[in-house]
Design an enzyme around this catalytic site. Structure first.
Site, PDB file in Angstrom:
ATOM      1  N   ALA A 190       0.860  -1.179   0.000  1.00 14.48           N
ATOM      2  CA  ALA A 190       0.000   0.000   0.000  1.00 14.48           C
ATOM      3  C   ALA A 190       0.901   1.234   0.000  1.00 14.48           C
ATOM      4  O   ALA A 190       2.074   1.158   0.376  1.00 14.48           O
ATOM      5  CB  ALA A 190      -0.896  -0.016   1.226  1.00 14.48           C
ATOM      6  N   GLY A 225       0.722  -5.099   1.010  1.00  7.91           N
ATOM      7  CA  GLY A 225      -0.500  -5.186   0.218  1.00  7.91           C
ATOM      8  C   GLY A 225      -0.269  -5.824  -1.148  1.00  7.91           C
ATOM      9  O   GLY A 225      -1.187  -6.395  -1.730  1.00  7.91           O
ATOM     10  N   GLU A 233      -0.483  -9.418  -0.495  1.00  2.00           N
ATOM     11  CA  GLU A 233      -1.898  -9.713  -0.205  1.00  2.00           C
ATOM     12  C   GLU A 233      -2.739  -9.705  -1.483  1.00  2.00           C
ATOM     13  O   GLU A 233      -3.606 -10.559  -1.675  1.00  2.00           O
ATOM     14  CB  GLU A 233      -2.445  -8.687   0.807  1.00  2.00           C
ATOM     15  CG  GLU A 233      -1.823  -8.878   2.180  1.00  2.00           C
ATOM     16  CD  GLU A 233      -2.158  -7.756   3.151  1.00  2.00           C
ATOM     17  OE1 GLU A 233      -1.927  -6.580   2.793  1.00  2.00           O
ATOM     18  OE2 GLU A 233      -2.650  -8.046   4.248  1.00  2.00           O
ATOM     19  N   GLU A 269       5.045  -5.151   7.058  1.00  2.00           N
ATOM     20  CA  GLU A 269       4.316  -4.049   7.712  1.00  2.00           C
ATOM     21  C   GLU A 269       4.819  -3.757   9.121  1.00  2.00           C
ATOM     22  O   GLU A 269       4.740  -2.629   9.601  1.00  2.00           O
ATOM     23  CB  GLU A 269       2.807  -4.362   7.774  1.00  2.00           C
ATOM     24  CG  GLU A 269       2.083  -4.247   6.441  1.00  2.00           C
ATOM     25  CD  GLU A 269       2.040  -5.533   5.644  1.00  2.00           C
ATOM     26  OE1 GLU A 269       2.891  -6.424   5.883  1.00  2.00           O
ATOM     27  OE2 GLU A 269       1.167  -5.646   4.773  1.00  2.00           O
TER      28      GLU A 269
HETATM   29  C1  HXC Z   1       5.031   4.300  -1.387  1.00  5.69           C
HETATM   30  C2  HXC Z   1       6.939   3.353  -2.217  1.00  5.69           C
HETATM   31  C3  HXC Z   1       6.590   2.111  -1.650  1.00  5.69           C
HETATM   32  C4  HXC Z   1       5.360   2.031  -0.946  1.00  5.69           C
HETATM   33  C5  HXC Z   1       8.461   1.893  -2.667  1.00  5.69           C
HETATM   34  N1  HXC Z   1       8.104   3.172  -2.823  1.00  5.69           N
HETATM   35  N2  HXC Z   1       7.577   1.230  -1.947  1.00  5.69           N
HETATM   36  N3  HXC Z   1       6.147   4.427  -2.081  1.00  5.69           N
HETATM   37  N4  HXC Z   1       4.635   3.158  -0.833  1.00  5.69           N
HETATM   38  N5  HXC Z   1       4.917   0.892  -0.417  1.00  5.69           N
HETATM   39  C6  HXC Z   1       8.838   4.226  -3.543  1.00  5.69           C
HETATM   40  C7  HXC Z   1      10.047   4.680  -2.778  1.00  5.69           C
HETATM   41  O1  HXC Z   1       9.689   5.604  -1.820  1.00  5.69           O
HETATM   42  C8  HXC Z   1      10.886   5.278  -3.876  1.00  5.69           C
HETATM   43  O2  HXC Z   1      10.407   6.552  -4.188  1.00  5.69           O
HETATM   44  C9  HXC Z   1      10.592   4.367  -5.062  1.00  5.69           C
HETATM   45  O3  HXC Z   1       9.341   3.708  -4.761  1.00  5.69           O
HETATM   46  C10 HXC Z   1      11.640   3.297  -5.259  1.00  5.69           C
HETATM   47  O4  HXC Z   1      11.824   2.603  -4.022  1.00  5.69           O
HETATM   48  P1  HXC Z   1      13.258   2.403  -3.340  1.00  5.69           P
HETATM   49  O5  HXC Z   1      13.015   2.167  -1.904  1.00  5.69           O
HETATM   50  O6  HXC Z   1      14.191   3.506  -3.708  1.00  5.69           O
HETATM   51  O7  HXC Z   1      13.746   1.093  -4.083  1.00  5.69           O
HETATM   52  P2  HXC Z   1      14.710  -0.064  -3.515  1.00  5.69           P
HETATM   53  O8  HXC Z   1      15.866   0.556  -2.776  1.00  5.69           O
HETATM   54  O9  HXC Z   1      15.017  -0.944  -4.679  1.00  5.69           O
HETATM   55  O10 HXC Z   1      13.856  -0.857  -2.431  1.00  5.69           O
HETATM   56  C11 HXC Z   1      12.730  -1.553  -2.855  1.00  5.69           C
HETATM   57  C12 HXC Z   1      11.875  -1.945  -1.621  1.00  5.69           C
HETATM   58  C13 HXC Z   1      11.577  -0.686  -0.759  1.00  5.69           C
HETATM   59  C14 HXC Z   1      12.638  -2.984  -0.768  1.00  5.69           C
HETATM   60  C15 HXC Z   1      10.605  -2.598  -2.140  1.00  5.69           C
HETATM   61  O11 HXC Z   1      11.045   0.304  -1.613  1.00  5.69           O
HETATM   62  C16 HXC Z   1      10.590  -0.918   0.336  1.00  5.69           C
HETATM   63  O12 HXC Z   1      10.940  -1.477   1.395  1.00  5.69           O
HETATM   64  N6  HXC Z   1       9.344  -0.469   0.133  1.00  5.69           N
HETATM   65  C17 HXC Z   1       8.296  -0.556   1.154  1.00  5.69           C
HETATM   66  C18 HXC Z   1       7.784  -1.951   1.304  1.00  5.69           C
HETATM   67  C19 HXC Z   1       6.730  -2.034   2.399  1.00  5.69           C
HETATM   68  O13 HXC Z   1       6.999  -1.709   3.562  1.00  5.69           O
HETATM   69  N7  HXC Z   1       5.524  -2.454   2.017  1.00  5.69           N
HETATM   70  C20 HXC Z   1       4.389  -2.554   2.961  1.00  5.69           C
HETATM   71  C21 HXC Z   1       3.591  -1.280   2.908  1.00  5.69           C
HETATM   72  S1  HXC Z   1       2.318  -1.275   4.066  1.00  5.69           S
HETATM   73  P3  HXC Z   1      11.405   7.802  -4.416  1.00  5.69           P
HETATM   74  O14 HXC Z   1      10.480   8.952  -4.633  1.00  5.69           O
HETATM   75  O15 HXC Z   1      12.252   7.897  -3.193  1.00  5.69           O
HETATM   76  O16 HXC Z   1      12.192   7.416  -5.640  1.00  5.69           O
HETATM   77  C22 HXC Z   1       1.110  -2.182   3.363  1.00  5.69           C
HETATM   78  C23 HXC Z   1      -0.138  -2.347   4.176  1.00  5.69           C
HETATM   79  C24 HXC Z   1      -1.151  -3.135   3.409  1.00  5.69           C
HETATM   80  O17 HXC Z   1       1.229  -2.672   2.295  1.00  5.69           O
HETATM   81  C25 HXC Z   1      -2.529  -2.862   3.914  1.00  5.69           C
HETATM   82  C26 HXC Z   1      -3.581  -3.275   2.906  1.00  5.69           C
HETATM   83  C27 HXC Z   1      -4.959  -2.834   3.259  1.00  5.69           C
END
Ligand code: HXC
Length: 262
Positions: free
Chosen positions: A69, A113, A116, A136
């Site tokens: 998400a 997400g 999921e 998360e």
């Molecule tokens: C918003 C995101 C994002 C996310 C990545 N980006 N994941 N933006 N929401 N979930 C953005 C980064 O901010 C970055 O933007 C660009 O995408 C590239 O990501 P990087 O981090 O620079 O890439 P990398 O170093 O290759 O790392 C990849 C990654 C990392 C390991 C996937 O991005 C990451 O850990 N992302 C978050 C994963 C996460 O925590 N997901 C769970 C979310 S909570 P900029 O502008 O800096 O270039 C969730 C709740 C679900 O999903 C609930 C459902 C109802």
């Protein structure tokens, strides 16, 4: 219909075709914001209602199916925002109502997400680059779109706890061993493999495909005795279809069946 956050195409050369949906926020690794989920639901409903479509494929980019998400969008939300509006899960229920098969074609990250969403599909075919996880916990939250429920059913309590509590990612080989994905293929072959699987399904009889999906979902969601009873009713009802006559006659007469029902 044109969308802002997804791309839609119709693929295949059979009588019934495949509705292909590509998540398209590559710069944000396909982070799933409200707008994207709205569009995804609308596109899936449209394909589901189209008699020319046999099944639906959801995919992302080479780097990410979806990294979860949209954290930037969620960062300032309060409890009242999420409780009252049912952000973000309200849009996710649409996917569960889709009656045609939905295949997830996953390359790269399928996190939070994103994992999921892949698990809400009927099955997952993964590229060897795929990485699955529910990280998360690192954000001070927990999975909110079924991750804590579908993951233990898919890969065992032990592995689900490991992923959900440690936030570690699982690669494609581990995901296949654990039973999360049905097949792993080289990344370059992902879409050909998935579209071939989809076309295979498209060529079968529509009612039997839909009933098969419903029955397997019963196994996943309910008690065995109820599932067996449900399957028997569905099985019997297929003898009322022309396609059952066609399929069996074709076998007996050693010819290819031409299923007509959608
Ligand atoms: C918003 C995101 C994002 C996310 C990545 N980006 N994941 N933006 N929401 N979930 C953005 C980064 O901010 C970055 O933007 C660009 O995408 C590239 O990501 P990087 O981090 O620079 O890439 P990398 O170093 O290759 O790392 C990849 C990654 C990392 C390991 C996937 O991005 C990451 O850990 N992302 C978050 C994963 C996460 O925590 N997901 C769970 C979310 S909570 P900029 O502008 O800096 O270039 C969730 C709740 C679900 O999903 C609930 C459902 C109802």
């Amino acid at each position: 219909m044109s969308y802002e956050f997804i791309l839609t195409e119709v693929r295949g050369d059979g009588e019934r075709k495949t509705g292909l949906i590509t998540l398209n926020r590559p710069k944000q690794l396909n982070a799933l914001n409200d707008g994207l989920m709205n569009e995804l639901g609308a596109a899936m409903k449209a394909f589901d209602a189209d008699d020319g479509i046999g099944c639906i494929v959801i995919t992302g980019s080479e780097k990410a199916f979806a990294a979860g998400a949209d954290i930037a969008a969620m960062a300032s939300w309060t409890y009242m925002d999420v409780y009252k509006t049912d952000y973000i899960t309200r849009n996710w229920e649409t996917i569960r109502a889709i009656r045609k098969p939905v295949i997830a074609a996953v390359a790269g990250f399928a996190l939070g997400g994103g994992c999921e969403l892949a698990m809400m599909c009927d099955f997952i075919i993964a590229a060897d680059t795929a990485k699955f996880g529910q990280p998360e916990i690192k954000l001070g939250i927990i999975p909110g779109a079924g991750g804590t429920q579908r993951l233990p059913r898919a890969i065992s309590k032990a592995k689900a706890m490991d992923l959900v509590l440690t936030s570690r990612m699982m690669d494609a080989a581990e995901a296949e061993r654990a039973g999360l994905v049905s097949r792993v293929v080289p990344a370059a072959e992902l879409m050909d493999t998935v579209l071939a699987a989809a076309q295979n399904i498209n060529d079968f009889s529509g009612p039997s495909v839909m009933m098969a999906k419903e029955c397997v979902n019963r196994a996943y969601e309910g008690p065995l005795a109820e599932g067996i009873q449900f399957e028997r009713r569905m099985f019997h009802s297929l003898f009322a279809t022309e396609d059952q006559k066609e399929g069996m006659d074709a076998f007996v007469n050693k010819r290819k069946p031409a299923f007509k029902q959608r």
